[in-house]
Design an enzyme around this catalytic site. Structure first.
Site, short mmCIF file in Angstrom:
data_model
loop_
_atom_site.label_atom_id
_atom_site.label_comp_id
_atom_site.label_asym_id
_atom_site.label_seq_id
_atom_site.Cartn_x
_atom_site.Cartn_y
_atom_site.Cartn_z
N SER A 141 0.84 -1.19 0.00
CA SER A 141 0.00 0.00 0.00
C SER A 141 0.87 1.24 0.00
O SER A 141 1.98 1.24 0.55
CB SER A 141 -0.90 0.01 1.24
OG SER A 141 -1.55 1.26 1.41
N TYR A 154 -0.77 0.05 10.36
CA TYR A 154 -0.99 -0.53 9.03
C TYR A 154 0.11 -0.08 8.07
O TYR A 154 0.69 -0.91 7.35
CB TYR A 154 -2.36 -0.09 8.52
CG TYR A 154 -2.69 -0.51 7.12
CD1 TYR A 154 -3.13 -1.80 6.84
CD2 TYR A 154 -2.63 0.41 6.07
CE1 TYR A 154 -3.47 -2.18 5.55
CE2 TYR A 154 -2.97 0.03 4.78
CZ TYR A 154 -3.39 -1.25 4.52
OH TYR A 154 -3.72 -1.63 3.25
N LYS A 158 2.86 -2.45 6.17
CA LYS A 158 3.00 -2.51 4.72
C LYS A 158 4.41 -2.15 4.28
O LYS A 158 4.93 -2.70 3.30
CB LYS A 158 1.98 -1.60 4.06
CG LYS A 158 0.53 -2.08 4.19
CD LYS A 158 0.33 -3.44 3.52
CE LYS A 158 -1.15 -3.82 3.47
NZ LYS A 158 -1.36 -5.14 2.82
#
Length: 262
Positions: A141, A154, A158
């Protein structure tokens, strides 16, 4: 010469492949002729199908290492081989760093980094014994490449996933290729939950240089390419699938009028 991506006879596993981007990836592999297994904790609302073919669903909690280690040999035994793993499962709620304890953030890292590591190791144990090896794809991402307020754990996971893939590509060569797709925003069933009503979605789309969100099928096509023989010399790469990235905020904030290119 036309570019033909024929994965007939190949077997692909897509984690979290029952909806959204994951289902789009699964459909792309089905359209390319591959046998597809999708796994998730809950079954899809409807079977994942394309061109009259259906992905096989297998219930699996990726945060249970023993279950993951049993899953991949079972797939190989059922289908005779395992050619590609797409580590798509993941996600996060909006959670500013100071709003909750570190243990809650750690669960996000577990799902988005540790679970793909566990799955990749289990798939590798199968692929390295095959004469034709295999391919692992990480779904990364843009949150891992820039500050990610509200989803910091998060983004950190990633970023780690991309680095992990690069190291796997070195350690597991030449039998197994490993690459990452770095995604931007995509149109899924949860689009309005993330971005609001139609006006909100349109405003978000206007921030993307290509002027729209990605369609899951487009992400799936990129995955099929990286899994195919046409990408046989591509390993340790990060493919940006983000519509051109993000316009730097300072360009709109500055009071200087920058002339446009003729």
């Amino acid at each position: 010469m036309s570019l033909t991506l024929d994965l007939a006879g190949r077997v692909a596993v897509v984690t979290g492949g029952t909806r959204g981007v994951g289902a789009g990836i699964a459909r792309a592999f089905l359209q390319a002729g591959a046998e597809v297994v999708v796994c998730a904790r809950r079954p899809p609302d409807a079977p994942v199908t394309a061109d009259g073919r259906t992905a096989r669903y297998h219930p699996l909690d990726l945060r249970r290492p023993d279950a993951v280690r049993d899953f991949f040999p079972t797939v190989a035994a059922d289908h005779g081989r395992l050619d590609c793993l797409v580590n798509n499962a993941g996600g996060t709620p909006y959670r500013p760093l100071g709003s909750t304890a570190a243990e809650r953030h750690a669960r996000v890292v577990e799902l988005n980094l540790i679970a793909p590591l566990t799955a990749s190791l289990a798939a590798y144990d199968v692929m390295r014994e095959q004469p034709y090896g295999g391919s692992v794809l990480m779904i990364g991402s843009v949150s891992g490449t820039r500050p990610s307020p509200g989803t910091a754990a998060y983004g950190a996971a990633k970023a780690g996933l991309d680095h992990l893939a690069r190291t796997m590509a070195v350690e597991w060569a030449p039998k197994v290729r490993v690459n990452t797709l770095v995604l931007g925003m995509a149109r899924t069933e949860l689009t309005t939950l993330h971005y609001g009503d139609a006006d909100g979605v349109a405003a978000v789309e206007a921030t993307v240089p290509l002027g729209r969100l990605a369609e899951p099928a487009e992400i799936g096509d990129a995955c099929v390419f990286l899994a195919s023989g046409r990408a046989g010399y591509v390993s340790g790469a990060s493919l940006l699938v983000h519509g051109g990235g993000e316009r730097p905020a300072f360009l709109d904030a500055a009071t200087v009028n920058h002339p446009k290119e003729p």
